[in-house]
Every structure is written in C-alpha cells, then in structure tokens.
Scaffold this motif. Structure first.
Motif, PDB file in Angstrom:
ATOM      1  N   PHE A  34      38.336  48.939  43.956  1.00 17.06           N
ATOM      2  CA  PHE A  34      39.749  48.786  43.627  1.00 17.06           C
ATOM      3  C   PHE A  34      40.423  47.829  44.615  1.00 17.06           C
ATOM      4  O   PHE A  34      41.170  46.938  44.224  1.00 17.06           O
ATOM      5  CB  PHE A  34      40.438  50.154  43.629  1.00 17.06           C
ATOM      6  CG  PHE A  34      41.899  50.095  43.300  1.00 17.06           C
ATOM      7  CD1 PHE A  34      42.313  49.934  41.996  1.00 17.06           C
ATOM      8  CD2 PHE A  34      42.848  50.175  44.304  1.00 17.06           C
ATOM      9  CE1 PHE A  34      43.662  49.874  41.688  1.00 17.06           C
ATOM     10  CE2 PHE A  34      44.201  50.112  44.013  1.00 17.06           C
ATOM     11  CZ  PHE A  34      44.612  49.958  42.694  1.00 17.06           C
ATOM     12  N   TRP A  35      40.149  48.014  45.908  1.00 19.30           N
ATOM     13  CA  TRP A  35      40.729  47.168  46.951  1.00 19.30           C
ATOM     14  C   TRP A  35      40.320  45.703  46.764  1.00 19.30           C
ATOM     15  O   TRP A  35      41.147  44.803  46.822  1.00 19.30           O
ATOM     16  CB  TRP A  35      40.289  47.690  48.319  1.00 19.30           C
ATOM     17  CG  TRP A  35      40.699  46.832  49.465  1.00 19.30           C
ATOM     18  CD1 TRP A  35      39.870  46.123  50.286  1.00 19.30           C
ATOM     19  CD2 TRP A  35      42.023  46.577  49.930  1.00 19.30           C
ATOM     20  NE1 TRP A  35      40.601  45.458  51.233  1.00 19.30           N
ATOM     21  CE2 TRP A  35      41.929  45.707  51.036  1.00 19.30           C
ATOM     22  CE3 TRP A  35      43.285  47.008  49.513  1.00 19.30           C
ATOM     23  CZ2 TRP A  35      43.042  45.259  51.723  1.00 19.30           C
ATOM     24  CZ3 TRP A  35      44.394  46.547  50.210  1.00 19.30           C
ATOM     25  CH2 TRP A  35      44.262  45.696  51.302  1.00 19.30           C
ATOM     26  N   HIS A  36      39.032  45.463  46.507  1.00 23.92           N
ATOM     27  CA  HIS A  36      38.566  44.084  46.341  1.00 23.92           C
ATOM     28  C   HIS A  36      39.109  43.449  45.070  1.00 23.92           C
ATOM     29  O   HIS A  36      39.434  42.252  45.058  1.00 23.92           O
ATOM     30  CB  HIS A  36      37.036  44.023  46.344  1.00 23.92           C
ATOM     31  CG  HIS A  36      36.468  43.909  47.723  1.00 23.92           C
ATOM     32  ND1 HIS A  36      36.373  42.717  48.385  1.00 23.92           N
ATOM     33  CD2 HIS A  36      35.998  44.852  48.570  1.00 23.92           C
ATOM     34  CE1 HIS A  36      35.847  42.916  49.575  1.00 23.92           C
ATOM     35  NE2 HIS A  36      35.615  44.211  49.717  1.00 23.92           N
ATOM     36  N   ILE A  37      39.211  44.217  44.007  1.00 27.56           N
ATOM     37  CA  ILE A  37      39.757  43.681  42.756  1.00 27.56           C
ATOM     38  C   ILE A  37      41.226  43.323  42.948  1.00 27.56           C
ATOM     39  O   ILE A  37      41.688  42.275  42.476  1.00 27.56           O
ATOM     40  CB  ILE A  37      39.545  44.677  41.603  1.00 27.56           C
ATOM     41  CG1 ILE A  37      38.055  44.742  41.255  1.00 27.56           C
ATOM     42  CG2 ILE A  37      40.373  44.280  40.379  1.00 27.56           C
ATOM     43  CD1 ILE A  37      37.682  45.878  40.338  1.00 27.56           C
ATOM     44  N   LEU A  38      41.961  44.162  43.651  1.00 20.59           N
ATOM     45  CA  LEU A  38      43.365  43.873  43.929  1.00 20.59           C
ATOM     46  C   LEU A  38      43.500  42.617  44.791  1.00 20.59           C
ATOM     47  O   LEU A  38      44.340  41.749  44.515  1.00 20.59           O
ATOM     48  CB  LEU A  38      44.024  45.068  44.621  1.00 20.59           C
ATOM     49  CG  LEU A  38      45.504  44.932  44.942  1.00 20.59           C
ATOM     50  CD1 LEU A  38      46.316  44.799  43.664  1.00 20.59           C
ATOM     51  CD2 LEU A  38      45.977  46.137  45.737  1.00 20.59           C
ATOM     52  N   LYS A  39      42.662  42.494  45.832  1.00 20.51           N
ATOM     53  CA  LYS A  39      42.704  41.302  46.679  1.00 20.51           C
ATOM     54  C   LYS A  39      42.356  40.047  45.875  1.00 20.51           C
ATOM     55  O   LYS A  39      42.985  39.000  46.052  1.00 20.51           O
ATOM     56  CB  LYS A  39      41.738  41.440  47.864  1.00 20.51           C
ATOM     57  CG  LYS A  39      42.210  42.408  48.909  1.00 20.51           C
ATOM     58  CD  LYS A  39      41.403  42.413  50.195  1.00 20.51           C
ATOM     59  CE  LYS A  39      39.988  42.020  50.125  1.00 20.51           C
ATOM     60  NZ  LYS A  39      39.257  42.131  51.401  1.00 20.51           N
ATOM     61  N   GLN A  40      41.367  40.157  44.980  1.00 23.75           N
ATOM     62  CA  GLN A  40      40.978  39.016  44.162  1.00 23.75           C
ATOM     63  C   GLN A  40      42.084  38.643  43.181  1.00 23.75           C
ATOM     64  O   GLN A  40      42.355  37.471  42.956  1.00 23.75           O
ATOM     65  CB  GLN A  40      39.678  39.304  43.410  1.00 23.75           C
ATOM     66  CG  GLN A  40      39.237  38.205  42.476  1.00 23.75           C
ATOM     67  CD  GLN A  40      39.075  36.861  43.161  1.00 23.75           C
ATOM     68  OE1 GLN A  40      38.695  36.776  44.313  1.00 23.75           O
ATOM     69  NE2 GLN A  40      39.361  35.796  42.458  1.00 23.75           N
ATOM     70  N   ARG A  41      42.727  39.636  42.619  1.00 26.25           N
ATOM     71  CA  ARG A  41      43.865  39.394  41.726  1.00 26.25           C
ATOM     72  C   ARG A  41      44.946  38.613  42.459  1.00 26.25           C
ATOM     73  O   ARG A  41      45.473  37.619  41.956  1.00 26.25           O
ATOM     74  CB  ARG A  41      44.423  40.707  41.213  1.00 26.25           C
ATOM     75  CG  ARG A  41      45.694  40.576  40.418  1.00 26.25           C
ATOM     76  CD  ARG A  41      46.494  41.895  40.473  1.00 26.25           C
ATOM     77  NE  ARG A  41      47.817  41.732  39.943  1.00 26.25           N
ATOM     78  CZ  ARG A  41      48.893  41.445  40.681  1.00 26.25           C
ATOM     79  NH1 ARG A  41      48.793  41.275  41.970  1.00 26.25           N
ATOM     80  NH2 ARG A  41      50.067  41.311  40.127  1.00 26.25           N
ATOM     81  N   ASN A  42      45.298  39.054  43.668  1.00 29.78           N
ATOM     82  CA  ASN A  42      46.339  38.386  44.437  1.00 29.78           C
ATOM     83  C   ASN A  42      45.931  36.966  44.822  1.00 29.78           C
ATOM     84  O   ASN A  42      46.750  36.047  44.765  1.00 29.78           O
ATOM     85  CB  ASN A  42      46.691  39.194  45.678  1.00 29.78           C
ATOM     86  CG  ASN A  42      47.414  40.482  45.334  1.00 29.78           C
ATOM     87  OD1 ASN A  42      47.950  40.625  44.235  1.00 29.78           O
ATOM     88  ND2 ASN A  42      47.419  41.419  46.258  1.00 29.78           N
ATOM     89  N   ARG A  47      30.136  41.496  47.123  1.00 28.83           N
ATOM     90  CA  ARG A  47      31.049  41.805  48.231  1.00 28.83           C
ATOM     91  C   ARG A  47      31.457  43.265  48.221  1.00 28.83           C
ATOM     92  O   ARG A  47      31.535  43.908  49.274  1.00 28.83           O
ATOM     93  CB  ARG A  47      32.294  40.918  48.156  1.00 28.83           C
ATOM     94  CG  ARG A  47      32.026  39.501  48.580  1.00 28.83           C
ATOM     95  CD  ARG A  47      33.292  38.703  48.627  1.00 28.83           C
ATOM     96  NE  ARG A  47      33.002  37.324  49.001  1.00 28.83           N
ATOM     97  CZ  ARG A  47      33.911  36.379  49.071  1.00 28.83           C
ATOM     98  NH1 ARG A  47      35.171  36.651  48.825  1.00 28.83           N
ATOM     99  NH2 ARG A  47      33.562  35.164  49.410  1.00 28.83           N
ATOM    100  N   ILE A  48      31.744  43.798  47.048  1.00 25.40           N
ATOM    101  CA  ILE A  48      32.102  45.215  46.937  1.00 25.40           C
ATOM    102  C   ILE A  48      30.950  46.084  47.415  1.00 25.40           C
ATOM    103  O   ILE A  48      31.142  47.023  48.190  1.00 25.40           O
ATOM    104  CB  ILE A  48      32.504  45.563  45.490  1.00 25.40           C
ATOM    105  CG1 ILE A  48      33.822  44.892  45.131  1.00 25.40           C
ATOM    106  CG2 ILE A  48      32.591  47.082  45.300  1.00 25.40           C
ATOM    107  CD1 ILE A  48      34.161  44.942  43.655  1.00 25.40           C
ATOM    108  N   LEU A  49      29.753  45.775  46.969  1.00 29.79           N
ATOM    109  CA  LEU A  49      28.585  46.561  47.357  1.00 29.79           C
ATOM    110  C   LEU A  49      28.351  46.510  48.861  1.00 29.79           C
ATOM    111  O   LEU A  49      28.127  47.542  49.499  1.00 29.79           O
ATOM    112  CB  LEU A  49      27.342  46.074  46.607  1.00 29.79           C
ATOM    113  CG  LEU A  49      26.063  46.846  46.888  1.00 29.79           C
ATOM    114  CD1 LEU A  49      26.216  48.291  46.428  1.00 29.79           C
ATOM    115  CD2 LEU A  49      24.898  46.191  46.190  1.00 29.79           C
TER     116      LEU A  49
END
Length: 78
Positions: free
Chosen positions: A41-49, A66-68
């Motif tokens: 969730f954190w990485h997807i949010l950072k990627q979205r931003n 990166r998530i893994l």
C-alpha cells in the motif's frame, strides 16, 4: 517468505489473492501478511504520487520487486 514474484501473465489482483489464500491457510504468519499488505500500500501510494506530481513512471514488475524487497526488510527488522 511465501509470496511469489509476479510472472508475466499474473495480474496484481491474482498475486494478492494467492498471498491471501496462503495467509488464510496459515502458511504465512498473519503479521507477515499484514506487513506485506501495508508495504505494498505504501509503495503504491508513493508511486501514485510520483506519477501525478513528478510525471515518473515505474514498471509494475519493478514496483513488485521493490515491495518484496522492502517488506522482507520490514519483517526482518521490525
């Protein structure tokens, strides 16, 4: 760790459903599944931003790696 790397034909939904099934069966500790979920969730949010505000684009395969990698570190050190 219990979550496989996405292969070319996998969708993100299929990958998360498979990891959830593993968590329900008890093959992955509940805390580990939650850590993986929060890290994703954190990485997807950072990627979205990054995509919206800086115009950056990261391929899904790279994001999954990166998530893994980071969720493994979160589990190891927290």
């Amino acid at each position: 760790m219990g979550i496989g790397i996405m292969t070319h034909g996998d969708t993100l939904t299929e990958t998360w459903e498979a990891s959830f099934r593993g968590a329900v069966r008890g093959s992955m500790k509940k805390g580990h599944w939650l850590t993986n979920f929060l890290c994703a969730f954190w990485h997807i949010l950072k990627q979205r931003n990054a995509r919206i505000f800086r115009g950056e684009h990261l391929p899904l395969q790279v994001l999954a790696y990166r998530i893994l990698e980071e969720s493994t570190l979160w589990i190891k050190f927290c």
